[in-house]
Design a protein around this motif. Structure first.
Motif, PDB file in Angstrom:
ATOM      1  N   ASP A 289       0.839  -1.179   0.000  1.00  0.00           N
ATOM      2  CA  ASP A 289       0.000   0.000   0.000  1.00  0.00           C
ATOM      3  C   ASP A 289       0.882   1.239   0.000  1.00  0.00           C
ATOM      4  O   ASP A 289       1.853   1.316   0.734  1.00  0.00           O
ATOM      5  N   GLU A 290       0.537   2.214  -0.810  1.00  0.00           N
ATOM      6  CA  GLU A 290       1.327   3.437  -0.945  1.00  0.00           C
ATOM      7  C   GLU A 290       1.059   4.454   0.161  1.00  0.00           C
ATOM      8  O   GLU A 290       1.748   5.440   0.278  1.00  0.00           O
ATOM      9  N   LYS A 291       0.011   4.231   0.961  1.00  0.00           N
ATOM     10  CA  LYS A 291      -0.334   5.201   1.997  1.00  0.00           C
ATOM     11  C   LYS A 291       0.725   5.218   3.088  1.00  0.00           C
ATOM     12  O   LYS A 291       1.256   4.176   3.458  1.00  0.00           O
ATOM     13  N   PRO A 292       1.047   6.409   3.612  1.00  0.00           N
ATOM     14  CA  PRO A 292       1.995   6.494   4.725  1.00  0.00           C
ATOM     15  C   PRO A 292       1.463   5.745   5.949  1.00  0.00           C
ATOM     16  O   PRO A 292       0.260   5.563   6.113  1.00  0.00           O
ATOM     17  N   PHE A 293       2.395   5.330   6.829  1.00  0.00           N
ATOM     18  CA  PHE A 293       2.046   4.560   8.005  1.00  0.00           C
ATOM     19  C   PHE A 293       2.185   5.429   9.248  1.00  0.00           C
ATOM     20  O   PHE A 293       3.237   6.016   9.479  1.00  0.00           O
ATOM     21  N   VAL A 294       1.112   5.502  10.040  1.00  0.00           N
ATOM     22  CA  VAL A 294       1.073   6.323  11.245  1.00  0.00           C
ATOM     23  C   VAL A 294       0.827   5.424  12.451  1.00  0.00           C
ATOM     24  O   VAL A 294      -0.053   4.561  12.412  1.00  0.00           O
ATOM     25  N   LEU A 295       1.598   5.639  13.510  1.00  0.00           N
ATOM     26  CA  LEU A 295       1.393   4.942  14.773  1.00  0.00           C
ATOM     27  C   LEU A 295       0.756   5.920  15.750  1.00  0.00           C
ATOM     28  O   LEU A 295       1.295   7.004  15.982  1.00  0.00           O
ATOM     29  N   VAL A 296      -0.408   5.554  16.301  1.00  0.00           N
ATOM     30  CA  VAL A 296      -1.109   6.387  17.274  1.00  0.00           C
ATOM     31  C   VAL A 296      -0.990   5.713  18.634  1.00  0.00           C
ATOM     32  O   VAL A 296      -1.338   4.535  18.786  1.00  0.00           O
ATOM     33  N   VAL A 297      -0.495   6.476  19.620  1.00  0.00           N
ATOM     34  CA  VAL A 297      -0.305   5.956  20.977  1.00  0.00           C
ATOM     35  C   VAL A 297      -1.189   6.779  21.907  1.00  0.00           C
ATOM     36  O   VAL A 297      -0.936   7.970  22.106  1.00  0.00           O
ATOM     37  N   GLU A 298      -2.208   6.134  22.442  1.00  0.00           N
ATOM     38  CA  GLU A 298      -3.200   6.845  23.261  1.00  0.00           C
ATOM     39  C   GLU A 298      -3.852   5.851  24.215  1.00  0.00           C
ATOM     40  O   GLU A 298      -4.286   4.781  23.782  1.00  0.00           O
ATOM     41  N   ASP A 299      -3.937   6.200  25.490  1.00  0.00           N
ATOM     42  CA  ASP A 299      -4.524   5.280  26.463  1.00  0.00           C
ATOM     43  C   ASP A 299      -6.041   5.409  26.580  1.00  0.00           C
ATOM     44  O   ASP A 299      -6.705   4.494  27.041  1.00  0.00           O
ATOM     45  N   ASN A 300      -6.610   6.507  26.116  1.00  0.00           N
ATOM     46  CA  ASN A 300      -8.056   6.686  26.148  1.00  0.00           C
ATOM     47  C   ASN A 300      -8.637   6.001  24.916  1.00  0.00           C
ATOM     48  O   ASN A 300      -8.408   6.436  23.779  1.00  0.00           O
ATOM     49  N   LEU A 301      -9.377   4.910  25.145  1.00  0.00           N
ATOM     50  CA  LEU A 301      -9.881   4.087  24.051  1.00  0.00           C
ATOM     51  C   LEU A 301     -10.781   4.862  23.092  1.00  0.00           C
ATOM     52  O   LEU A 301     -10.717   4.684  21.874  1.00  0.00           O
ATOM     53  N   GLU A 302     -11.611   5.743  23.625  1.00  0.00           N
ATOM     54  CA  GLU A 302     -12.505   6.542  22.781  1.00  0.00           C
ATOM     55  C   GLU A 302     -11.697   7.458  21.856  1.00  0.00           C
ATOM     56  O   GLU A 302     -11.973   7.555  20.651  1.00  0.00           O
ATOM     57  N   MET A 303     -10.685   8.132  22.410  1.00  0.00           N
ATOM     58  CA  MET A 303      -9.821   9.013  21.606  1.00  0.00           C
ATOM     59  C   MET A 303      -9.022   8.196  20.593  1.00  0.00           C
ATOM     60  O   MET A 303      -8.870   8.601  19.436  1.00  0.00           O
ATOM     61  N   LEU A 304      -8.522   7.042  21.013  1.00  0.00           N
ATOM     62  CA  LEU A 304      -7.753   6.174  20.125  1.00  0.00           C
ATOM     63  C   LEU A 304      -8.593   5.752  18.928  1.00  0.00           C
ATOM     64  O   LEU A 304      -8.140   5.827  17.779  1.00  0.00           O
ATOM     65  N   ASN A 305      -9.825   5.344  19.170  1.00  0.00           N
ATOM     66  CA  ASN A 305     -10.710   4.929  18.074  1.00  0.00           C
ATOM     67  C   ASN A 305     -11.066   6.099  17.165  1.00  0.00           C
ATOM     68  O   ASN A 305     -11.120   5.942  15.942  1.00  0.00           O
ATOM     69  N   LEU A 306     -11.307   7.265  17.750  1.00  0.00           N
ATOM     70  CA  LEU A 306     -11.599   8.452  16.944  1.00  0.00           C
ATOM     71  C   LEU A 306     -10.426   8.766  16.012  1.00  0.00           C
ATOM     72  O   LEU A 306     -10.620   8.964  14.805  1.00  0.00           O
ATOM     73  N   LEU A 307      -9.226   8.797  16.561  1.00  0.00           N
ATOM     74  CA  LEU A 307      -8.048   9.102  15.742  1.00  0.00           C
ATOM     75  C   LEU A 307      -7.829   8.045  14.664  1.00  0.00           C
ATOM     76  O   LEU A 307      -7.566   8.376  13.503  1.00  0.00           O
TER      77      LEU A 307
END
Length: 186
Positions: free
Chosen positions: A1-19
Motif C-alpha cells: 500500500d502506498e499510503k503512509p504509516f502512522v502509529l497512534v499511541v493513546e490510552d483513552n480508548l474513545e480518543m484512540l478509536n476516533l483518531l
C-alpha cells in the motif's frame, strides 16, 4: 500500500478509536495504548512515517517513549506529534525540545490535526527525496571523479548513505541506478 504509516499511541480508548477512524481514510494506522506497547509495535512494523502520542499514559508515558525512540537509530528520524491535556508553556517547550514536530493541546480540532499530519508527511517526503537525490549525486560525482578508477570507494558510499540516513531499500535502489538500470525497471 502506498499510503503512509502512522502509529497512534493513546490510552483513552474513545480518543484512540476516533483518531484511528479519522486517519485510516488517508493513512495506514497502527495503534498502541501506552509507550511500552508502542515500542513492541515498532518491532512488528516494516515501515513507519509518523508517530502521534499522548503524554500522560501508564507504564510508559509519551515523554519516555520519545526519549527511547530518540536513542534508536532506526526510528529517531520519524516525525513525532505530542497530544496532551497539559498545555502550559513549559510542557509544550519540553515536548518540542525533545524533537517533537508539534505539540497539540487537548481538546483539539480533528480537522486541524489531519491538516498538520498531512503537511508534516508531505514535508518529510520532500526532505527524504532530497536526501536520496543528494546521496546519489555525491556517489555519482565521486564515481566520475578523475581521481577514482571508475568505481566508488565503498567507504565513501557507506558514509553518504549513513549521512543521509538512507534505508536499505534506498541504498539498493541507488546501487541499481549506478549500474544503469532504468528507474521504471527498478
Amino acid at each position: 500500500d502506498e499510503k503512509p504509516f502512522v502509529l497512534v499511541v493513546e490510552d483513552n480508548l474513545e480518543m484512540l478509536n476516533l483518531l484511528r477512524n479519522k486517519l485510516k481514510a488517508k493513512y495506514n494506522v497502527a495503534v498502541a495504548r501506552n509507550g511500552k506497547e508502542a515500542l513492541q509495535r515498532l518491532s512488528s512494523l516494516s515501515t513507519l512515517d509518523l508517530i502521534i502520542s499522548d503524554i500522560m499514559m501508564f507504564e510508559m508515558d509519551g515523554y519516555e517513549l520519545r526519549r527511547t525512540i530518540n536513542d534508536m537509530d532506526r526510528y529517531a528520524h520519524i516525525p513525532f506529534i505530542f497530544l496532551s491535556a497539559r498545555g502550559t508553556s513549559e510542557e509544550r517547550l519540553a515536548g518540542l525540545n525533545m524533537g517533537a514536530v508539534a505539540y497539540i493541546q487537548k481538546p483539539f480540532n480533528v480537522e486541524e490535526l489531519l491538516a498538520k499530519v498531512g503537511a508534516i508527511l508531505t514535508n518529510f517526503k520532500r526532505h527524504r527525496e532530497a536526501f536520496v537525490s543528494k546521496a546519489y549525486q555525491a556517489v555519482m560525482s565521486e564515481a566520475n571523479s578523475p581521481h577514482t578508477t571508475g568505481s566508488v570507494r565503498p567507504s565513501a558510499f557507506a558514509d553518504n548513505c549513513k549521512k543521509y540516513r538512507l534505508t536499505s531499500r534506498e541504498v539498493e535502489i541507488i546501487r541499481l541506478l549506478i549500474k544503469g538500470i532504468p528507474y521504471k525497471v527498478i
